[in-house]
Design a protein around this motif. Structure first.
Motif, PDB file in Angstrom:
ATOM      1  N   ASN A  35       0.835  -1.210   0.000  1.00 42.47           N
ATOM      2  CA  ASN A  35       0.000   0.000   0.000  1.00 42.47           C
ATOM      3  C   ASN A  35       0.867   1.257   0.000  1.00 42.47           C
ATOM      4  N   ALA A  39       1.158   4.244  -2.750  1.00 40.83           N
ATOM      5  CA  ALA A  39       0.994   5.654  -2.400  1.00 40.83           C
ATOM      6  C   ALA A  39       2.175   6.477  -2.925  1.00 40.83           C
ATOM      7  N   ASN A  89     -11.635   4.695   2.508  1.00 37.14           N
ATOM      8  CA  ASN A  89     -10.673   3.612   2.257  1.00 37.14           C
ATOM      9  C   ASN A  89     -10.511   2.672   3.440  1.00 37.14           C
ATOM     10  N   LEU A  90     -10.549   3.237   4.634  1.00 38.45           N
ATOM     11  CA  LEU A  90     -10.293   2.379   5.788  1.00 38.45           C
ATOM     12  C   LEU A  90     -11.562   2.040   6.559  1.00 38.45           C
ATOM     13  N   VAL A 119      -8.494  -6.241   1.015  1.00 41.73           N
ATOM     14  CA  VAL A 119      -8.661  -6.129   2.462  1.00 41.73           C
ATOM     15  C   VAL A 119      -7.295  -6.122   3.126  1.00 41.73           C
ATOM     16  N   GLY A 120      -6.280  -5.768   2.325  1.00 43.60           N
ATOM     17  CA  GLY A 120      -4.908  -5.860   2.797  1.00 43.60           C
ATOM     18  C   GLY A 120      -4.676  -5.125   4.097  1.00 43.60           C
ATOM     19  N   PHE A 121      -5.168  -3.917   4.175  1.00 42.33           N
ATOM     20  CA  PHE A 121      -4.926  -3.094   5.348  1.00 42.33           C
ATOM     21  C   PHE A 121      -5.398  -3.796   6.621  1.00 42.33           C
ATOM     22  N   TYR A 122      -6.545  -4.422   6.542  1.00 40.24           N
ATOM     23  CA  TYR A 122      -7.125  -5.046   7.735  1.00 40.24           C
ATOM     24  C   TYR A 122      -6.343  -6.247   8.240  1.00 40.24           C
ATOM     25  N   ILE A 167       1.649   4.465   9.633  1.00 37.19           N
ATOM     26  CA  ILE A 167       0.735   3.496  10.235  1.00 37.19           C
ATOM     27  C   ILE A 167       1.432   2.853  11.429  1.00 37.19           C
TER      28      ILE A 167
HETATM   29  P1  ADP Z   1      -6.344  -2.310  -1.429  1.00 44.24           P
HETATM   30  O1  ADP Z   1      -4.951  -1.854  -1.225  1.00 44.24           O
HETATM   31  O2  ADP Z   1      -6.436  -3.676  -1.997  1.00 44.24           O
HETATM   32  O3  ADP Z   1      -7.213  -1.325  -2.145  1.00 44.24           O
HETATM   33  P2  ADP Z   1      -6.443  -1.995   1.419  1.00 44.24           P
HETATM   34  O4  ADP Z   1      -7.449  -2.366   2.457  1.00 44.24           O
HETATM   35  O5  ADP Z   1      -5.082  -2.550   1.625  1.00 44.24           O
HETATM   36  O6  ADP Z   1      -7.021  -2.428   0.038  1.00 44.24           O
HETATM   37  O7  ADP Z   1      -6.346  -0.429   1.349  1.00 44.24           O
HETATM   38  C1  ADP Z   1      -7.490   0.350   1.140  1.00 44.24           C
HETATM   39  C2  ADP Z   1      -7.143   1.671   0.526  1.00 44.24           C
HETATM   40  O8  ADP Z   1      -6.579   2.542   1.497  1.00 44.24           O
HETATM   41  C3  ADP Z   1      -6.108   1.648  -0.568  1.00 44.24           C
HETATM   42  O9  ADP Z   1      -6.685   1.330  -1.805  1.00 44.24           O
HETATM   43  C4  ADP Z   1      -5.585   3.084  -0.555  1.00 44.24           C
HETATM   44  O10 ADP Z   1      -6.447   3.946  -1.292  1.00 44.24           O
HETATM   45  C5  ADP Z   1      -5.680   3.443   0.888  1.00 44.24           C
HETATM   46  N1  ADP Z   1      -4.381   3.313   1.536  1.00 44.24           N
HETATM   47  C6  ADP Z   1      -3.919   2.272   2.251  1.00 44.24           C
HETATM   48  N2  ADP Z   1      -2.673   2.491   2.685  1.00 44.24           N
HETATM   49  C7  ADP Z   1      -2.314   3.707   2.228  1.00 44.24           C
HETATM   50  C8  ADP Z   1      -1.132   4.525   2.328  1.00 44.24           C
HETATM   51  N3  ADP Z   1      -0.042   4.107   2.986  1.00 44.24           N
HETATM   52  N4  ADP Z   1      -1.147   5.733   1.727  1.00 44.24           N
HETATM   53  C9  ADP Z   1      -2.235   6.173   1.056  1.00 44.24           C
HETATM   54  N5  ADP Z   1      -3.360   5.456   0.913  1.00 44.24           N
HETATM   55  C10 ADP Z   1      -3.419   4.243   1.501  1.00 44.24           C
END
Ligand code: ADP
Length: 629
Positions: A35, A39, A89-90, A119-122, A167
């Motif tokens: 991610n 960015a 996004n989150l 759902v990578g962030f989660y 993060i």
């Molecule tokens: P995906 O990356 O598959 O879209 P994620 O849940 O990992 O799903 O992230 C959701 C969204 O949050 C990303 O698409 C992006 O728009 C935003 N995002 C996540 N991490 C960052 C970051 N470090 N900087 C900017 N935007 C971010």
């Protein structure tokens, strides 16, 4: 600041994720780094046309561990998020495919499904009890997003000068089974970066403690912190083929293209000349879960000199290769090219041609050298190729004809048209095929019994697209395709033909009576030379559509439903024929019943519904009741 709740669906997923049996927790780092890298790409892209985005430091990712506070942070100086973006996004998990994701997660063990569903962030919640995101965009205020998982999140303004996102993960306490503390170990973190994120083209940096002799002293040591770049940064596709092993290719594929299985085939090459580019292409070993939905985005990633330009550049691939995933890296494309220009760009057209040729080459090679693998590929994506033949009025048929395979009477596997042609009998001028709902059903089709008996090979078409595609091809290397379910058999000998015509003449009264009894349901009733053990069959008369086509059209929701001109063929060698001959003068009513039953039976064998099941049942009951009169 009021806490906001995650959307219901998201909440359930989060819960599943946190409490799941998912054991491959370490991938959370890969997801966050990826991610961050995206960015950074976005910021870089913006800075090409707007100097406000030009970073003061080089673009990079910075990792920091605080053992006492039990935190691991991942910071980037990328594009950042504003309040709405944070929220959107989150605050939402799994923008697409959430149900599918849930099912997969429930049965998941070692498979890597996190990245695939957005759902990578989660995944960070697998190792964190709390996550704090601080972020700032160019020209906007900074915000902080805080969440402890299921009970929601809150967003508040914060002090932050730097553009980008930090993060912070509050790592969970160890349990009896799970050692979460390893993610606070810089050595472990470095290993994970090497393992999953080595190719990321921005430096991923961290202070690493190092013990070294104290200056001016021989036996005293000191611990110093040194900023270290953990990844090699050379994109995989720019590396020398011989320095890359299968594992590298596969793990790159899985991370980058969100698959949890290794690819079936890797195509990595570099071309210099008219068009110069590097390509790293993959053929998946399974059908992407959304391949047949409009969510599926075809196309290759486009890079220019190692720098990301665009995702899903559709114009780099013909539709029929839309299953190919991968990327193209060329020096010839400008970095801020738009999708519209991309379509017209001469250079791009040349690229597409070259890529298409290479993919075909790789497929042909696989067909010749790795037959089993090719068949696996074909099971998944063969329909795309057949569809490609059909598309654009057959413009690609020559390109694709030798990649096609079909089931046939030759064996239980697949045969190519070339193989069929090589096996054709001396007197054979046509490629025979028969359509049906399954191979088992086709094998029992009355129309092919004699064909097979005489040693002709028959292609088995179980999918509508089979017939559509060969109709578009018309012929293969000068040999016409011929349906076994069509009137006018081409395999009868002169003798058979003569005999048939005689019988047709001698029984013309009876045949006419049958036609009358069927009252427009068939265009004709004829003596057959193609039947062996079956009394009757239906064939499609010349000049109309095929029976398979009729079935296909009948499933469509709207429009006029064309019907095949059906001919009822009757087997003069069958005992039933003699019975019909006997009664046709005697009992017109029974004769008409028999005829109808035979017709309905032929319909059933052909896979059509009977016209009137109750009427048919009554007729059969009636005849059975009379049987012992
Ligand atoms: P995906 O990356 O598959 O879209 P994620 O849940 O990992 O799903 O992230 C959701 C969204 O949050 C990303 O698409 C992006 O728009 C935003 N995002 C996540 N991490 C960052 C970051 N470090 N900087 C900017 N935007 C971010």
């Amino acid at each position: 600041m009021a806490k906001k709740q995650f959307k219901t669906e998201s909440k359930k997923l989060l819960d599943l994720m946190i409490n799941s049996i998912y054991t491959n927790r370490e991938i959370f780092l890969r997801e966050l780094v990826s991610n961050a890298s995206d960015a950074l790409d976005k910021r870089h892209y913006m800075s090409l046309t707007d100097s406000a985005y030009t970073p003061s430091d080089p673009l990079h990712i910075f990792l920091e561990i605080d053992k006492d506070a039990r935190t691991l942070s991942i910071e980037d100086n990328g594009i950042g998020m504003n309040r709405e973006e944070l929220e959107h996004n989150l605050g939402t998990i799994a923008h697409s495919g959430s149900t599918e994701f849930k099912q997969q997660l429930e049965k998941a063990d070692e498979v890597d499904i996190i990245g695939q569903f957005g759902v990578g962030f989660y995944s960070a919640f697998m190792v964190s009890r709390k996550i704090v995101v601080e972020t700032k965009k160019v020209g906007e205020d900074a915000f902080r997003w805080i969440s402890e998982g299921q009970d929601g999140y809150q967003i508040e303004p914060c002090d932050r000068e730097r553009i980008g996102t930090k993060i912070t993960l509050y790592i969970r306490e160890d349990t009896k089974d799970i050692n979460y503390s390893e993610y606070l170990d810089s050595y472990k973190v470095e290993l994970l970066i090497k393992k999953y994120s080595d190719y990321i083209r921005y430096p991923i940096q961290m202070f690493i403690e190092k013990t070294q002799p104290k200056e001016g002293s021989e036996d005293e040591y000191e611990t110093v912190k040194e900023l270290k770049t953990l990844n090699s940064m050379v994109p995989l596709w720019r590396r020398n083929k011989k320095d890359i092993d299968e594992k590298d290719y596969n793990s790159f594929y899985k991370t980058k293209f969100f698959d949890w299985e290794d690819p079936l085939k890797v195509i990595h090459y570099s071309l210099e000349g008219n068009v110069s580019y590097k390509a790293l292409l993959y053929i998946p070993s399974r059908i992407p879960y959304n391949f047949y939905s409009k969510d599926y985005e075809a196309g290759l990633q486009l890079y220019s000199k190692g720098v990301f330009v665009m995702d899903h550049a559709k114009d780099l691939l013909p539709d029929y290769y839309s299953f190919v995933r991968g990327l193209i890296d060329t020096d010839d494309v400008s970095l801020n090219i738009s999708r519209e220009i991309l379509q017209q760009d001469q250079q791009l057209q040349a690229l597409r041609k070259s890529v298409t040729k290479k993919i075909k080459g790789a497929l042909v090679d696989m067909l010749v050298k790795e037959r089993e693998k090719y068949e696996d590929f074909y099971k998944n994506f063969g329909n795309s190729l057949k569809y490609g033949v059909y598309q654009d009025y057959g413009a690609n048929k020559d390109e694709l004809k030798d990649l096609l395979m079909f089931h046939s009477s030759y064996n239980d596997g697949y045969v190519t048209l070339k193989e069929y042609k090589e096996r054709m009998k001396e007197d054979q001028n046509e490629i025979f095929y028969c359509t049906g709902s399954s191979i088992e059903q086709i094998k029992r089709q009355p129309q092919i019994e004699k064909l097979l008996d005489k040693g002709y090979e028959v292609l088995y078409f179980t999918n509508e697209i089979d017939e559509f595609s060969i109709m578009m091809m018309r012929d293969y290397d000068g040999k016409q395709f011929k349906s076994a379910q069509q009137a006018d058999s081409s395999i009868e000998t002169d003798e058979e033909k003569q005999k048939k015509e005689e019988l047709q003449k001698d029984n013309s009264d009876m045949l006419a009576q049958m036609k009358e009894a069927l009252d427009g349901k068939v265009t004709d009733v004829r003596i057959s030379s193609r039947l062996k053990s079956n009394p009757v069959c239906l064939v499609a008369d010349q000049g109309g559509i095929s029976m398979e086509m009729e079935k296909y059209l009948s499933q469509l929701p709207e429009g006029e439903k064309a019907k095949a001109n059906k001919v009822l063929e009757i087997n003069p060698e069958h005992a039933i024929f003699k019975v019909l001959q006997k009664i046709h003068d005697k009992d017109a009513e029974d004769f008409s019943k028999y005829t109808d039953i035979l017709y309905q039976q032929a319909l059933l064998i052909e896979g059509f519904p009977v016209d009137d099941p109750v009427d048919l049942a009554n007729k059969i009951c009636d005849l059975i009741s009379k049987a012992n009169d």
